[in-house]
Design an enzyme around this catalytic site. Structure first.
Site, short mmCIF file in Angstrom:
data_model
loop_
_atom_site.label_atom_id
_atom_site.label_comp_id
_atom_site.label_asym_id
_atom_site.label_seq_id
_atom_site.Cartn_x
_atom_site.Cartn_y
_atom_site.Cartn_z
N LYS A 8 0.82 -1.22 0.00
CA LYS A 8 0.00 0.00 0.00
C LYS A 8 0.86 1.27 0.00
CE LYS A 8 -1.88 0.33 4.08
NZ LYS A 8 -1.22 1.41 4.82
N ARG A 83 -9.14 4.52 8.57
CA ARG A 83 -8.96 3.11 8.89
C ARG A 83 -10.13 2.52 9.64
NH1 ARG A 83 -2.87 2.58 8.70
NH2 ARG A 83 -2.51 0.36 8.87
N ARG A 122 11.11 -6.34 5.58
CA ARG A 122 10.94 -4.88 5.49
C ARG A 122 11.85 -4.14 6.46
NH1 ARG A 122 5.05 -2.51 5.31
NH2 ARG A 122 4.78 -3.42 7.37
N ARG A 155 10.69 -2.30 11.93
CA ARG A 155 9.62 -1.75 12.76
C ARG A 155 9.27 -2.71 13.88
NH1 ARG A 155 5.05 0.20 8.63
NH2 ARG A 155 3.83 -0.74 10.28
N ARG A 166 -2.43 -6.84 13.69
CA ARG A 166 -2.69 -5.77 12.73
C ARG A 166 -3.62 -6.27 11.61
NH1 ARG A 166 3.13 -4.28 11.26
NH2 ARG A 166 2.21 -3.04 9.61
P1 ADP Z 1 0.50 -1.01 7.89
O1 ADP Z 1 -0.47 -0.45 6.93
O2 ADP Z 1 1.53 -1.86 7.20
O3 ADP Z 1 -0.14 -1.67 9.06
P2 ADP Z 1 1.11 1.66 8.89
O4 ADP Z 1 2.43 2.32 8.99
O5 ADP Z 1 0.11 2.24 7.97
O6 ADP Z 1 1.40 0.15 8.53
O7 ADP Z 1 0.45 1.60 10.36
C1 ADP Z 1 1.17 1.17 11.47
C2 ADP Z 1 0.40 1.41 12.75
O8 ADP Z 1 0.16 2.82 12.92
C3 ADP Z 1 -0.97 0.77 12.84
O9 ADP Z 1 -0.89 -0.56 13.26
C4 ADP Z 1 -1.64 1.67 13.89
O10 ADP Z 1 -1.19 1.36 15.20
C5 ADP Z 1 -1.11 3.04 13.53
N1 ADP Z 1 -1.97 3.74 12.58
C6 ADP Z 1 -1.66 4.09 11.29
N2 ADP Z 1 -2.69 4.71 10.70
C7 ADP Z 1 -3.68 4.77 11.62
C8 ADP Z 1 -5.00 5.27 11.63
N3 ADP Z 1 -5.54 5.86 10.55
N4 ADP Z 1 -5.72 5.14 12.78
C9 ADP Z 1 -5.21 4.58 13.86
N5 ADP Z 1 -3.98 4.06 13.93
C10 ADP Z 1 -3.22 4.15 12.83
#
Ligand code: ADP
Ligand code: ZN
Length: 211
Positions: A8, A83, A122, A155, A166
């Site tokens: 993504k 999300r 990653r 990470r 997740r």
């Molecule tokens: P991925 O899509 O691979 O899970 P991201 O970097 O987008 O990785 O997200 C990592 C973490 O950041 C999520 O597991 C969550 O804890 C937090 N996070 C990211 N975007 C949001 C969001 N829109 N609302 C709440 N938490 C978020």
């Protein structure tokens, strides 16, 4: 929108370059807040390291603040937001205020094996958030970001137990909101299996220039 490790973020960055617009990555903004070490940062870190969503009020305020900057006027790509249903409603409100609309919702689908491999290999830049892969997107100098010279790290939430959570969160909270956008006729699906070089031309076909 897509599950963790689907590709993504990579696709979001390419779309940003294609249209020359900023890419607003919720996860990166939250990781930035964590690295500042403030009290709020500590709260955010607790949720992220467990694979849980960070509370809506925090994320929504963060994204809204970003969307009040002048560079979003020519358009923007949202990566990792909304999300859940609350965030989707908040986005509707913000878009109304900006007199903007969603041109496309891009979903990314990948096989579980692809995702598992991707997540375990990653590495991200601790400074600018650029994403690398120990086999497919190898930095020129081991452990160092090509773009900014920052150190590459794994990470915390890419560990196996946390990844599993997740996924669950994605299935339960994020996947269901895709349907909100499916009626608008702007839903596009891109494969998460493509080679990096193939992505731009696929996206060109998928997303026609805006009027
Ligand atoms: P991925 O899509 O691979 O899970 P991201 O970097 O987008 O990785 O997200 C990592 C973490 O950041 C999520 O597991 C969550 O804890 C937090 N996070 C990211 N975007 C949001 C969001 N829109 N609302 C709440 N938490 C978020
Ligand atoms: Zn970097």
């Amino acid at each position: 929108m897509g599950p963790p490790g689907s590709g993504k973020g990579t696709r979001a960055r390419i779309i940003g370059k294609m249209f020359d617009v900023p890419v607003i990555t919720a996860g990166d903004m939250l990781r930035d807040a964590v690295s500042k070490g403030t009290e709020l940062g500590l709260v955010i870190k607790r949720y992220m390291n467990l694979g849980e969503l960070v509370p809506d009020d925090i994320v929504i305020a963060t994204v809204e603040e970003r969307l009040s900057m002048p560079d979003v006027e020519k358009g923007f790509v949202l990566d990792g937001f909304p999300r859940n249903i609350n965030q989707a409603i908040a986005l509707d409100r913000t878009l109304k205020r900006l007199d903007a609309k969603v041109d496309y919702v891009v979903t990314v689908a990948a096989r579980p094996e692809t995702i598992a491999a991707r997540v375990s290999f990653r590495r991200i830049c601790s400074k600018c958030g650029a994403v690398y892969h120990l086999k497919d997107i190898v930095p020129k100098v081991e452990g160092i970001c090509d773009e900014c010279g920052g150190t590459l790290i794994q990470r915390e939430d890419d560990k196996e137990e946390i990844i599993r959570r997740r996924f669950e969160v994605y299935e339960m909270q994020t996947f269901p909101i895709i349907e909100r956008y499916s009626t608008v006729g702007n839903l596009r699906e891109i494969s998460g299996e493509l080679e990096i070089e193939e992505i731009p031309s696929v996206l060109e076909k998928l997303l026609s220039p805006r009027d």
